[in-house]
Design a protein around this motif. Structure first.
Motif, PDB file in Angstrom:
ATOM      1  N   SER A  65       0.837  -1.205   0.000  1.00  0.00           N
ATOM      2  CA  SER A  65       0.000   0.000   0.000  1.00  0.00           C
ATOM      3  C   SER A  65       0.870   1.254   0.000  1.00  0.00           C
ATOM      4  N   VAL A  66       0.197   2.386  -0.165  1.00  0.00           N
ATOM      5  CA  VAL A  66       0.888   3.670  -0.156  1.00  0.00           C
ATOM      6  C   VAL A  66       0.679   4.418   1.158  1.00  0.00           C
ATOM      7  N   GLU A  67      -0.071   3.820   2.078  1.00  0.00           N
ATOM      8  CA  GLU A  67      -0.282   4.436   3.380  1.00  0.00           C
ATOM      9  C   GLU A  67       0.998   4.334   4.211  1.00  0.00           C
ATOM     10  N   ARG A  68       0.988   4.996   5.346  1.00  0.00           N
ATOM     11  CA  ARG A  68       2.140   4.915   6.244  1.00  0.00           C
ATOM     12  C   ARG A  68       2.333   3.489   6.733  1.00  0.00           C
ATOM     13  N   PHE A  69       3.582   3.052   6.790  1.00  0.00           N
ATOM     14  CA  PHE A  69       3.858   1.670   7.166  1.00  0.00           C
ATOM     15  C   PHE A  69       3.505   1.454   8.633  1.00  0.00           C
ATOM     16  N   GLY A  70       2.781   0.400   8.886  1.00  0.00           N
ATOM     17  CA  GLY A  70       2.431   0.029  10.236  1.00  0.00           C
ATOM     18  C   GLY A  70       0.954   0.188  10.556  1.00  0.00           C
ATOM     19  N   LEU A  71       0.218   0.928   9.737  1.00  0.00           N
ATOM     20  CA  LEU A  71      -1.203   1.127  10.014  1.00  0.00           C
ATOM     21  C   LEU A  71      -2.001  -0.160   9.810  1.00  0.00           C
ATOM     22  N   PHE A  72      -1.777  -0.831   8.696  1.00  0.00           N
ATOM     23  CA  PHE A  72      -2.451  -2.107   8.468  1.00  0.00           C
ATOM     24  C   PHE A  72      -1.964  -3.153   9.465  1.00  0.00           C
ATOM     25  N   THR A  73      -0.682  -3.138   9.764  1.00  0.00           N
ATOM     26  CA  THR A  73      -0.137  -4.106  10.709  1.00  0.00           C
ATOM     27  C   THR A  73      -0.766  -3.940  12.083  1.00  0.00           C
ATOM     28  N   ARG A 117      -8.854   8.124   8.492  1.00  0.00           N
ATOM     29  CA  ARG A 117      -8.904   8.856   7.226  1.00  0.00           C
ATOM     30  C   ARG A 117      -9.582  10.204   7.378  1.00  0.00           C
ATOM     31  N   CYS A 118     -10.601  10.289   8.218  1.00  0.00           N
ATOM     32  CA  CYS A 118     -11.242  11.592   8.463  1.00  0.00           C
ATOM     33  C   CYS A 118     -10.304  12.538   9.196  1.00  0.00           C
ATOM     34  N   TRP A 119      -9.467  11.993  10.074  1.00  0.00           N
ATOM     35  CA  TRP A 119      -8.503  12.830  10.784  1.00  0.00           C
ATOM     36  C   TRP A 119      -7.346  13.217   9.878  1.00  0.00           C
ATOM     37  N   GLN A 120      -6.885  12.286   9.055  1.00  0.00           N
ATOM     38  CA  GLN A 120      -5.730  12.544   8.193  1.00  0.00           C
ATOM     39  C   GLN A 120      -6.087  13.440   7.027  1.00  0.00           C
ATOM     40  N   TYR A 121      -7.262  13.242   6.446  1.00  0.00           N
ATOM     41  CA  TYR A 121      -7.710  14.012   5.285  1.00  0.00           C
ATOM     42  C   TYR A 121      -8.983  14.759   5.683  1.00  0.00           C
ATOM     43  N   PRO A 122      -8.874  15.959   6.257  1.00  0.00           N
ATOM     44  CA  PRO A 122     -10.039  16.620   6.856  1.00  0.00           C
ATOM     45  C   PRO A 122     -11.035  17.209   5.876  1.00  0.00           C
ATOM     46  N   ALA A 123     -10.886  16.984   4.581  1.00  0.00           N
ATOM     47  CA  ALA A 123     -11.822  17.571   3.609  1.00  0.00           C
ATOM     48  C   ALA A 123     -13.197  16.905   3.684  1.00  0.00           C
ATOM     49  N   GLY A 124     -13.264  15.716   4.209  1.00  0.00           N
ATOM     50  CA  GLY A 124     -14.547  15.026   4.347  1.00  0.00           C
ATOM     51  C   GLY A 124     -14.410  13.556   4.024  1.00  0.00           C
ATOM     52  N   VAL A 125     -15.449  12.824   4.349  1.00  0.00           N
ATOM     53  CA  VAL A 125     -15.411  11.383   4.146  1.00  0.00           C
ATOM     54  C   VAL A 125     -15.426  11.037   2.677  1.00  0.00           C
TER      55      VAL A 125
END
Length: 128
Positions: A65-73, A117-125
């Motif tokens: 994935s392209v997310e920060r490493f460790g979130l899925f883990t 995702r709502c906290w990381q990307y505050p533009a909306g769901v």
């Protein structure tokens, strides 16, 4: 031999999630094949693997994935640990209880992801 089967299952779930699930969405929701695999392993594997199944599946998902490493883990690891711990107190051969537990754990995991995702990307769901 079991580790080879786990690697094959991980690769098949990654392909399913990346290729097939992207084309089969229902109202914007997609099947999370990696979470399904983590829950299946947590319910049916022996103890050392059932405890670590979510961590292994989450690490494989983090690598793809392209997310920060460790979130899925972290999220899949906690979900797998919860299901593997609670399975001893439930009837393991009752399919309805297994499905309910898996649905509860998957819902909690997706709620954590939605909050992140709502906290990381505050533009909306609807913006991701």
């Amino acid at each position: 031999m079991r580790s080879a089967a786990l690697v094959i299952l991980l690769m098949a779930a990654l392909v399913l999630q990346g290729v097939v699930a992207a084309r089969l969405d229902w109202g914007g929701a997609r099947v999370d094949a990696m979470l399904v695999l983590a829950l299946f392993l947590a319910l049916h594997a022996r103890k050392p693997l059932s405890w670590w199944s979510g961590v292994v599946v989450g690490a494989a998902c983090d690598l793809a994935s392209v997310e920060r490493f460790g979130l899925f883990t972290l999220t899949y690891g906690l979900t797998g640990l919860f299901v593997a711990t609670i399975r001893e107190y439930l009837f393991i051969y009752n399919v309805l209880i297994q499905a309910g537990t898996a649905l509860l754990a998957a819902g909690a995991t997706q709620a954590v992801w939605l909050a992140y995702r709502c906290w990381q990307y505050p533009a909306g769901v609807g913006s991701f």
